[in-house]
Motif scaffolding. Structure first.
Motif, PDB file in Angstrom:
ATOM      1  N   ARG A  51      18.120  37.294  56.014  1.00  0.00           N
ATOM      2  CA  ARG A  51      18.016  36.372  54.883  1.00  0.00           C
ATOM      3  C   ARG A  51      17.512  37.107  53.641  1.00  0.00           C
ATOM      4  O   ARG A  51      18.003  36.889  52.533  1.00  0.00           O
ATOM      5  CB  ARG A  51      17.075  35.216  55.217  1.00  0.00           C
ATOM      6  N   ASP A  69      19.742  29.998  52.244  1.00  0.00           N
ATOM      7  CA  ASP A  69      19.500  29.082  53.366  1.00  0.00           C
ATOM      8  C   ASP A  69      20.788  28.417  53.827  1.00  0.00           C
ATOM      9  O   ASP A  69      20.990  28.194  55.026  1.00  0.00           O
ATOM     10  CB  ASP A  69      18.482  28.013  52.958  1.00  0.00           C
ATOM     11  N   ARG A  70      21.666  28.093  52.876  1.00  0.00           N
ATOM     12  CA  ARG A  70      22.933  27.453  53.227  1.00  0.00           C
ATOM     13  C   ARG A  70      23.787  28.355  54.113  1.00  0.00           C
ATOM     14  O   ARG A  70      24.550  27.879  54.961  1.00  0.00           O
ATOM     15  CB  ARG A  70      23.695  27.096  51.956  1.00  0.00           C
ATOM     16  N   ALA A  71      23.664  29.665  53.915  1.00  0.00           N
ATOM     17  CA  ALA A  71      24.446  30.611  54.715  1.00  0.00           C
ATOM     18  C   ALA A  71      23.975  30.672  56.159  1.00  0.00           C
ATOM     19  O   ALA A  71      24.689  31.173  57.029  1.00  0.00           O
ATOM     20  CB  ALA A  71      24.379  32.002  54.086  1.00  0.00           C
ATOM     21  N   ASN A  72      22.755  30.198  56.415  1.00  0.00           N
ATOM     22  CA  ASN A  72      22.187  30.158  57.766  1.00  0.00           C
ATOM     23  C   ASN A  72      22.167  31.540  58.436  1.00  0.00           C
ATOM     24  O   ASN A  72      22.725  31.734  59.516  1.00  0.00           O
ATOM     25  CB  ASN A  72      22.960  29.173  58.641  1.00  0.00           C
ATOM     26  N   PRO A  73      21.523  32.519  57.815  1.00  0.00           N
ATOM     27  CA  PRO A  73      21.432  33.853  58.426  1.00  0.00           C
ATOM     28  C   PRO A  73      20.609  33.800  59.713  1.00  0.00           C
ATOM     29  O   PRO A  73      19.778  32.902  59.890  1.00  0.00           O
ATOM     30  CB  PRO A  73      20.751  34.698  57.353  1.00  0.00           C
ATOM     31  N   PRO A  74      20.817  34.748  60.607  1.00  0.00           N
ATOM     32  CA  PRO A  74      20.195  34.671  61.943  1.00  0.00           C
ATOM     33  C   PRO A  74      18.707  34.988  61.984  1.00  0.00           C
ATOM     34  O   PRO A  74      18.030  34.604  62.932  1.00  0.00           O
ATOM     35  CB  PRO A  74      20.986  35.707  62.754  1.00  0.00           C
ATOM     36  N   ASP A  75      18.169  35.703  60.990  1.00  0.00           N
ATOM     37  CA  ASP A  75      16.760  36.059  61.050  1.00  0.00           C
ATOM     38  C   ASP A  75      16.244  36.334  59.635  1.00  0.00           C
ATOM     39  O   ASP A  75      17.003  36.343  58.660  1.00  0.00           O
ATOM     40  CB  ASP A  75      16.527  37.280  61.959  1.00  0.00           C
ATOM     41  N   ARG A  76      14.940  36.554  59.539  1.00  0.00           N
ATOM     42  CA  ARG A  76      14.308  36.755  58.238  1.00  0.00           C
ATOM     43  C   ARG A  76      14.792  38.017  57.514  1.00  0.00           C
ATOM     44  O   ARG A  76      15.094  37.960  56.312  1.00  0.00           O
ATOM     45  CB  ARG A  76      12.786  36.781  58.406  1.00  0.00           C
ATOM     46  N   ASP A  94      17.508  30.907  46.764  1.00  0.00           N
ATOM     47  CA  ASP A  94      16.974  30.452  48.044  1.00  0.00           C
ATOM     48  C   ASP A  94      17.914  29.435  48.690  1.00  0.00           C
ATOM     49  O   ASP A  94      18.150  29.476  49.905  1.00  0.00           O
ATOM     50  CB  ASP A  94      15.590  29.833  47.859  1.00  0.00           C
ATOM     51  N   ARG A  95      18.444  28.538  47.882  1.00  0.00           N
ATOM     52  CA  ARG A  95      19.323  27.504  48.430  1.00  0.00           C
ATOM     53  C   ARG A  95      20.613  28.121  48.986  1.00  0.00           C
ATOM     54  O   ARG A  95      21.064  27.750  50.085  1.00  0.00           O
ATOM     55  CB  ARG A  95      19.657  26.486  47.338  1.00  0.00           C
ATOM     56  N   TRP A 101      25.948  41.724  58.896  1.00  0.00           N
ATOM     57  CA  TRP A 101      26.050  40.266  58.758  1.00  0.00           C
ATOM     58  C   TRP A 101      26.259  39.880  57.300  1.00  0.00           C
ATOM     59  O   TRP A 101      27.121  39.060  56.970  1.00  0.00           O
ATOM     60  CB  TRP A 101      24.786  39.598  59.299  1.00  0.00           C
TER      61      TRP A 101
END
Length: 479
Positions: free
Chosen positions: A266, A256-263, A252-253, A152
Motif C-alpha cells: 500500500r 485503499d480502493r485498490a485493496n493491496p495485500p499488505d502495508r 489514500d482513497r 503487485w
C-alpha cells in the motif's frame, strides 16, 4: 466516426461483460443505454449473438469509447503472461495449445491474472530456495506476501492502462490555480509551499543526504533536496511534496480502493500514485497532449517546453489515455547497463516478458554505446506484431567523478501503425520496413537460429551433436 467492417462477425462477450462490470452497471442499465433488451445483452455477453456495428456505435457514444479498442483483436498481454507460465517444465506434458490459453485469457482475465500471480510466487520461492535463503520462518513472523510489492503495484498500474482520471483532474485544478507557465512551476511551487503550508525548501550538500535525494522534516517544516538532483529532479520533488500535502485524502482513497495485500505494498502504491500526480502537475494533461501532437512527439522539444527530463517526458507519454484526447499508446522500459529492468509501463499492450529481461536484440542495450543520442528501431515479436521503438541513455542524478555509474537507458515504443505520427519515423520505409526479430526472455523464446540466445527455451529439447555447429549456441528441436 466510420462504422467497423461487417465482413466478419464480432463476438465480444468477455470484453462487453468486463466493460459493464468496470463501469459498475447492471445488464438492465447497460441495455437501456444501448437501446436493446436485457435478454439480448445477455446473449451478447455469452457470445450467442455477434455484436453488430450499430451496437458498437451505441457503445462508443454512450460511454465515450474508442471503437478500435472494442472491435480490434483483444489485448494480448494476458495471453502472453499465461503462455510464459505454461511453458514451464511443470506443464510440459499437458501440451496446452496457444488458442486454449488465449481463450482463457480473453474469457476469464481475472483467472488468468491469478494464475500468473501464483506462478510468480512459486518462482520467487524457488529462487530463494536455490539461493539457500528459504527456510522455516521464525516464530511470529508474518507469512511471505503472494507477490512482491513492486510486482503487485506494477500489475495494478498496468491494469489501469497507466491512467488515473481523478489524479489528472486534480492536477489540472492546481495548475489553473497556480497559473504560471510550465517552465516557472518550480518557482511557483516553492512559493505555494511557503505561503500555503509554511514549508521552506533548502538545497543541501550530498554529505547531508548521503543516501537519499529528498527528505521532508515534519517537525521543522523543511523540505531538503540534495544538490545531486538535476533542476528537473528538484522540480519533480517539489511537485511530489505538493501532491502529498494537498491531495493526501485522494491518494489514500485510491490506494485503499485498490485493496493491496499488505502495508508495504500500500505504501509503495501510494508513493507511485503521488509520483503520477506530481508528473501531472508538471505536465498538465491537455497542454501536454496538445504539445505532443503539435511537435509530432518530439521528446526533446516537449521536455524543453515543460522543463522536465527526458525520462519524465517519456513516462508521461505512456499515460495519454483520456477519453476523447488519447495520444499514441506507448510502452516504456528503463534498464541499467547490465540489463536489469527497473521500470516498465504501457498505455496499451506490452510486447516483452513479464518474468524476464528485454531481448538483447532490442537496441535499448546498444544505446549505452551512444550516450545521450536517440536511436530508432523497428522490431517484430514472435506473434508477427511490429513495433516502432526509440532508445536513449539518461542520467538521473549528478555523481562524483569516482562515484558509481548512474547512467540508465530508456526504451519507448508503439505499434508500427502509429509510427507515422512520430517525428522519429520520418524518412523511414514504414510499409516494408527492415524489422529486427526479437522475442521475450530466452527461456521462453522459440525463435530459431538466434546468435544472441543465452539459453535454450524450456519448451523445446536441446539438440547438440559433435558434427554441426549452429549459429545459435543452443539449437533446439523444431528450429
Amino acid at each position: 466516426m466510420a462504422a467497423p467492417s461487417t465482413d466478419r462477425k464480432l463476438f465480444l462477450g468477455a470484453r462487453l461483460k468486463r466493460l459493464r462490470r468496470d463501469l459498475g452497471l447492471t445488464q438492465t442499465r447497460m441495455a437501456e443505454d444501448l437501446g436493446v433488451s436485457p435478454s439480448y445483452l445477455n446473449l451478447l455477453e455469452r457470445n450467442q449473438r455477434p455484436v453488430t456495428a450499430q451496437v458498437l456505435l451505441r457503445l462508443a457514444e454512450a460511454y465515450d469509447l474508442d471503437l478500435k479498442s472494442l472491435s480490434a483483436d483483444p489485448d494480448s498481454s494476458g495471453a502472453t503472461g499465461l503462455t510464459e507460465v505454461f511453458t514451464d517444465q511443470l506443464f510440459r506434458d499437458l501440451g496446452l495449445p496457444r488458442h486454449e490459453i488465449a481463450e482463457v485469457a480473453e474469457s476469464a482475465p481475472g483467472v488468468a491474472e491469478a494464475v500468473v500471480r501464483l506462478y510468480r510466487a512459486y518462482l520467487d520461492q524457488r529462487r530463494l530456495s536455490e539461493a539457500g535463503a528459504a527456510g522455516r520462518p521464525e516464530e511470529g513472523a508474518a507469512a511471505a506476501p503472494f507477490a512482491m510489492p513492486s510486482d503487485w503495484v506494477r500489475d495494478f498500474i498496468q491494469a489501469q492502462k497507466n491512467h488515473f482520471g481523478e489524479l489528472e483532474d486534480s492536477a489540472e485544478a492546481i495548475s489553473e490555480e497556480v497559473g504560471v507557465e510550465p517552465q516557472e512551476f518550480a518557482w511557483a511551487a516553492r512559493e505555494r509551499l511557503a505561503k500555503k503550508h509554511a514549508i521552506q525548501v533548502r538545497v543541501v550538500p550530498v554529505e547531508v543526504l548521503p543516501e537519499s535525494v529528498r527528505r521532508f522534516d515534519h517537525h521543522r517544516k523543511r523540505l531538503l533536496l540534495s544538490e545531486a538532483l538535476t533542476a528537473e529532479g528538484r522540480a519533480f520533488s517539489l511537485a511530489f511534496q505538493l501532491a502529498i500535502l494537498e491531495h493526501r485524502e485522494l491518494l489514500d482513497r485510491l490506494a485503499d480502493r485498490a485493496n493491496p495485500p499488505d502495508r508495504p505494498t500500500r505504501n509503495l502504491l501510494k508513493v507511485s500514485l503521488a509520483n503520477y500526480l506530481a508528473a501531472a502537475l508538471l505536465m498538465p494533461y491537455a497542454a501536454f497532449h496538445e504539445a505532443a501532437e503539435r511537435t509530432a512527439y518530439d521528446i526533446d522539444l516537449i521536455r524543453a517546453r515543460f522543463g522536465v527530463s527526458f525520462e519524465q517526458a517519456c513516462h508521461r507519454l505512456t499515460t495519454m489515455s483520456r477519453a476523447g484526447a488519447r495520444g499514441v499508446p506507448f510502452f516504456m522500459m528503463r534498464v541499467d547497463s547490465a540489463g536489469n529492468i527497473s521500470k516498465r509501463f504501457a498505455g496499451s499492450t506490452f510486447p516483452f516478458s513479464r518474468f524476464g529481461g528485454a531481448c538483447p536484440r532490442w537496441n535499448i542495450h546498444s544505446s549505452f554505446r551512444t550516450p545521450g543520442r536517440i536511436v530508432t528501431q523497428i522490431v517484430e515479436t514472435p506473434d508477427g506484431q511490429r513495433y516502432f521503438t526509440i532508445a536513449r541513455t539518461v542520467t538521473r542524478v549528478a555523481t562524483a567523478y569516482a562515484g558509481e555509474d548512474a547512467e540508465l537507458a530508456i526504451g519507448m515504443g508503439c505499434e508500427l501503425k502509429y509510427a507515422e505520427r512520430l517525428i522519429y519515423s520520418r524518412g523511414l520505409d514504414l510499409k516494408e520496413p527492415n524489422a529486427v526479430a526479437i522475442g521475450p526472455a530466452c527461456r521462453i523464446c522459440e525463435r530459431p537460429a538466434c546468435p544472441q540466445r543465452a539459453a535454450e527455451p524450456i519448451s523445446r529439447t536441446l539438440t547438440i551433436d559433435d558434427f554441426t555447429k549452429s549459429i545459435s549456441p543452443y539449437p533446439f528441436a523444431g528450429s
